[in-house]
Design a protein around this motif. Sequence first.
Motif, PDB file in Angstrom:
ATOM      1  N   ASN A  72       0.820  -1.214   0.000  1.00 32.37           N
ATOM      2  CA  ASN A  72       0.000   0.000   0.000  1.00 32.37           C
ATOM      3  C   ASN A  72       0.851   1.260   0.000  1.00 32.37           C
ATOM      4  O   ASN A  72       0.435   2.299  -0.535  1.00 32.37           O
ATOM      5  CB  ASN A  72      -0.950  -0.006   1.185  1.00 32.37           C
ATOM      6  CG  ASN A  72      -2.040  -1.053   1.054  1.00 32.37           C
ATOM      7  OD1 ASN A  72      -2.296  -1.563  -0.034  1.00 32.37           O
ATOM      8  ND2 ASN A  72      -2.679  -1.394   2.163  1.00 32.37           N
ATOM      9  N   ALA A  73       2.057   1.173   0.587  1.00 36.37           N
ATOM     10  CA  ALA A  73       2.951   2.334   0.614  1.00 36.37           C
ATOM     11  C   ALA A  73       3.451   2.687  -0.780  1.00 36.37           C
ATOM     12  O   ALA A  73       3.948   3.794  -0.999  1.00 36.37           O
ATOM     13  CB  ALA A  73       4.134   2.060   1.536  1.00 36.37           C
ATOM     14  N   CYS A  74       3.294   1.773  -1.738  1.00 34.96           N
ATOM     15  CA  CYS A  74       3.738   2.020  -3.110  1.00 34.96           C
ATOM     16  C   CYS A  74       2.831   2.988  -3.858  1.00 34.96           C
ATOM     17  O   CYS A  74       3.216   3.488  -4.923  1.00 34.96           O
ATOM     18  CB  CYS A  74       3.782   0.704  -3.887  1.00 34.96           C
ATOM     19  SG  CYS A  74       5.057  -0.447  -3.333  1.00 34.96           S
ATOM     20  N   GLY A  75       1.628   3.234  -3.334  1.00 34.90           N
ATOM     21  CA  GLY A  75       0.692   4.050  -4.083  1.00 34.90           C
ATOM     22  C   GLY A  75       0.340   3.361  -5.391  1.00 34.90           C
ATOM     23  O   GLY A  75       0.056   2.169  -5.419  1.00 34.90           O
ATOM     24  N   SER A  76       0.397   4.091  -6.486  1.00 33.88           N
ATOM     25  CA  SER A  76       0.053   3.521  -7.801  1.00 33.88           C
ATOM     26  C   SER A  76       1.281   3.102  -8.607  1.00 33.88           C
ATOM     27  O   SER A  76       1.169   2.794  -9.791  1.00 33.88           O
ATOM     28  CB  SER A  76      -0.761   4.543  -8.604  1.00 33.88           C
ATOM     29  OG  SER A  76      -0.019   5.745  -8.787  1.00 33.88           O
ATOM     30  N   ASP A  77       2.454   3.081  -7.979  1.00 32.23           N
ATOM     31  CA  ASP A  77       3.713   2.736  -8.649  1.00 32.23           C
ATOM     32  C   ASP A  77       3.763   1.230  -8.908  1.00 32.23           C
ATOM     33  O   ASP A  77       4.015   0.432  -7.997  1.00 32.23           O
ATOM     34  CB  ASP A  77       4.874   3.175  -7.760  1.00 32.23           C
ATOM     35  CG  ASP A  77       6.232   2.932  -8.387  1.00 32.23           C
ATOM     36  OD1 ASP A  77       6.335   2.124  -9.331  1.00 32.23           O
ATOM     37  OD2 ASP A  77       7.206   3.558  -7.919  1.00 32.23           O
ATOM     38  N   ALA A  78       3.550   0.828 -10.159  1.00 36.08           N
ATOM     39  CA  ALA A  78       3.469  -0.596 -10.495  1.00 36.08           C
ATOM     40  C   ALA A  78       4.775  -1.326 -10.214  1.00 36.08           C
ATOM     41  O   ALA A  78       4.763  -2.479  -9.767  1.00 36.08           O
ATOM     42  CB  ALA A  78       3.077  -0.767 -11.963  1.00 36.08           C
ATOM     43  N   ALA A  79       5.912  -0.691 -10.482  1.00 32.70           N
ATOM     44  CA  ALA A  79       7.200  -1.336 -10.230  1.00 32.70           C
ATOM     45  C   ALA A  79       7.387  -1.629  -8.755  1.00 32.70           C
ATOM     46  O   ALA A  79       7.907  -2.678  -8.368  1.00 32.70           O
ATOM     47  CB  ALA A  79       8.339  -0.457 -10.743  1.00 32.70           C
ATOM     48  N   CYS A  80       6.962  -0.711  -7.925  1.00 34.53           N
ATOM     49  CA  CYS A  80       7.037  -0.892  -6.479  1.00 34.53           C
ATOM     50  C   CYS A  80       6.065  -1.981  -6.033  1.00 34.53           C
ATOM     51  O   CYS A  80       6.401  -2.853  -5.235  1.00 34.53           O
ATOM     52  CB  CYS A  80       6.730   0.434  -5.788  1.00 34.53           C
ATOM     53  SG  CYS A  80       6.735   0.366  -3.982  1.00 34.53           S
ATOM     54  N   ILE A  81       4.844  -1.945  -6.563  1.00 32.80           N
ATOM     55  CA  ILE A  81       3.821  -2.919  -6.167  1.00 32.80           C
ATOM     56  C   ILE A  81       4.265  -4.336  -6.487  1.00 32.80           C
ATOM     57  O   ILE A  81       4.129  -5.252  -5.658  1.00 32.80           O
ATOM     58  CB  ILE A  81       2.473  -2.608  -6.852  1.00 32.80           C
ATOM     59  CG1 ILE A  81       1.885  -1.304  -6.306  1.00 32.80           C
ATOM     60  CG2 ILE A  81       1.482  -3.755  -6.631  1.00 32.80           C
ATOM     61  CD1 ILE A  81       0.680  -0.798  -7.087  1.00 32.80           C
ATOM     62  N   VAL A  82       4.795  -4.554  -7.689  1.00 34.70           N
ATOM     63  CA  VAL A  82       5.168  -5.921  -8.050  1.00 34.70           C
ATOM     64  C   VAL A  82       6.344  -6.409  -7.212  1.00 34.70           C
ATOM     65  O   VAL A  82       6.436  -7.600  -6.882  1.00 34.70           O
ATOM     66  CB  VAL A  82       5.470  -6.041  -9.563  1.00 34.70           C
ATOM     67  CG1 VAL A  82       6.791  -5.410  -9.943  1.00 34.70           C
ATOM     68  CG2 VAL A  82       5.447  -7.504  -9.996  1.00 34.70           C
ATOM     69  N   SER A  83       7.243  -5.508  -6.806  1.00 28.89           N
ATOM     70  CA  SER A  83       8.316  -5.920  -5.893  1.00 28.89           C
ATOM     71  C   SER A  83       7.735  -6.329  -4.544  1.00 28.89           C
ATOM     72  O   SER A  83       8.148  -7.334  -3.955  1.00 28.89           O
ATOM     73  CB  SER A  83       9.336  -4.786  -5.711  1.00 28.89           C
ATOM     74  OG  SER A  83      10.158  -4.641  -6.847  1.00 28.89           O
ATOM     75  N   ALA A  84       6.777  -5.551  -4.037  1.00 28.52           N
ATOM     76  CA  ALA A  84       6.128  -5.892  -2.773  1.00 28.52           C
ATOM     77  C   ALA A  84       5.362  -7.206  -2.897  1.00 28.52           C
ATOM     78  O   ALA A  84       5.361  -8.031  -1.971  1.00 28.52           O
ATOM     79  CB  ALA A  84       5.196  -4.759  -2.343  1.00 28.52           C
ATOM     80  N   GLN A  85       4.712  -7.414  -4.028  1.00 30.77           N
ATOM     81  CA  GLN A  85       3.978  -8.657  -4.244  1.00 30.77           C
ATOM     82  C   GLN A  85       4.924  -9.855  -4.317  1.00 30.77           C
ATOM     83  O   GLN A  85       4.667 -10.912  -3.732  1.00 30.77           O
ATOM     84  CB  GLN A  85       3.161  -8.571  -5.536  1.00 30.77           C
ATOM     85  CG  GLN A  85       1.952  -7.654  -5.458  1.00 30.77           C
ATOM     86  CD  GLN A  85       1.192  -7.628  -6.775  1.00 30.77           C
ATOM     87  OE1 GLN A  85       1.796  -7.535  -7.839  1.00 30.77           O
ATOM     88  NE2 GLN A  85      -0.126  -7.711  -6.707  1.00 30.77           N
ATOM     89  N   ASN A  86       6.012  -9.696  -5.052  1.00 28.52           N
ATOM     90  CA  ASN A  86       6.982 -10.778  -5.157  1.00 28.52           C
ATOM     91  C   ASN A  86       7.590 -11.086  -3.801  1.00 28.52           C
ATOM     92  O   ASN A  86       7.831 -12.246  -3.454  1.00 28.52           O
ATOM     93  CB  ASN A  86       8.069 -10.417  -6.170  1.00 28.52           C
ATOM     94  CG  ASN A  86       8.918 -11.616  -6.564  1.00 28.52           C
ATOM     95  OD1 ASN A  86       8.400 -12.675  -6.848  1.00 28.52           O
ATOM     96  ND2 ASN A  86      10.224 -11.436  -6.583  1.00 28.52           N
ATOM     97  N   ASN A  87       7.827 -10.047  -3.015  1.00 26.72           N
ATOM     98  CA  ASN A  87       8.343 -10.222  -1.666  1.00 26.72           C
ATOM     99  C   ASN A  87       7.371 -11.046  -0.833  1.00 26.72           C
ATOM    100  O   ASN A  87       7.770 -11.926  -0.059  1.00 26.72           O
ATOM    101  CB  ASN A  87       8.580  -8.852  -1.025  1.00 26.72           C
ATOM    102  CG  ASN A  87       9.358  -8.936   0.272  1.00 26.72           C
ATOM    103  OD1 ASN A  87      10.237  -9.774   0.430  1.00 26.72           O
ATOM    104  ND2 ASN A  87       9.038  -8.059   1.210  1.00 26.72           N
ATOM    105  N   ALA A  88       6.078 -10.777  -0.977  1.00 30.06           N
ATOM    106  CA  ALA A  88       5.069 -11.541  -0.243  1.00 30.06           C
ATOM    107  C   ALA A  88       5.074 -13.005  -0.664  1.00 30.06           C
ATOM    108  O   ALA A  88       5.014 -13.917   0.175  1.00 30.06           O
ATOM    109  CB  ALA A  88       3.686 -10.929  -0.463  1.00 30.06           C
ATOM    110  N   LEU A  89       5.157 -13.253  -1.976  1.00 34.07           N
ATOM    111  CA  LEU A  89       5.185 -14.638  -2.453  1.00 34.07           C
ATOM    112  C   LEU A  89       6.413 -15.381  -1.943  1.00 34.07           C
ATOM    113  O   LEU A  89       6.326 -16.552  -1.544  1.00 34.07           O
ATOM    114  CB  LEU A  89       5.165 -14.669  -3.978  1.00 34.07           C
ATOM    115  CG  LEU A  89       3.808 -14.433  -4.649  1.00 34.07           C
ATOM    116  CD1 LEU A  89       3.982 -14.362  -6.160  1.00 34.07           C
ATOM    117  CD2 LEU A  89       2.807 -15.521  -4.279  1.00 34.07           C
TER     118      LEU A  89
END
Length: 245
Positions: free
Chosen positions: A86-103
Amino acid sequence: MRFSVRTCFSAVPAIVLAGSVLGAAPARADGPSFDCGKAGLPAEKAICADPQLSAIDLLISKAFKGFEPEFGDKRKIARGLIADRNACGSDAACIVSAQNNALLTYGNGPSWVQDYNIALIGKKALEAAARNPKGIDQPLPSAIGQCASTHIETLTARLGDDPLETASPDAGSAATFTNGGTAVSYDREAGLVSSKVGEPVVMCLMSIPRDCPKGDERGRIYYSLNLVAKGTWALPDSQHLCGGA
């Protein structure tokens, strides 16, 4: 944290794709795990607007169900990972890193997720370099998705006892950077081998371990791009991940 590298550190380079930035992953029709009609946060809206991010969100939801943490509380870890996203806002590059980190925390992400992560964070590294054409050193990134300019300070074998260019092939590789960052591999990392001390680099924080003993912050993974040699690597900042030796 459940990186496969906890048992086999050399598995880290499996998420590294040397050379130029990849194209985007093929579109996916699955997900997300939540009702997009109720999406309110910028990160949620960005996930709903991107088929890849939506599919990854669904994978995360499924992986969480079978997650048994080595350290800490399962739901507290999940809240931290969602906060990163959520801290990534709408930054897709940030979001996918956070998502990959979760996986990676919950188990292990499929290769297409890791490829998509590298593609977007690689593009972001280039954009960060363009915003800082003089290559002025910036503080080491502290949040997922952040990028910073720096320079290579040392290039050595993994244990730091020999210069990388003369070290034996099985001695691994390591680097330090002028902003205090580090990179370590049990392998002879091609991106580091092609680099030279003093060359400008952009480092982007891809992963912050959440499944760790209290006070043990080892194992942050940074994607790095050498702006001269054009080599890339995605490596942790320590020989052992959090909870390791």
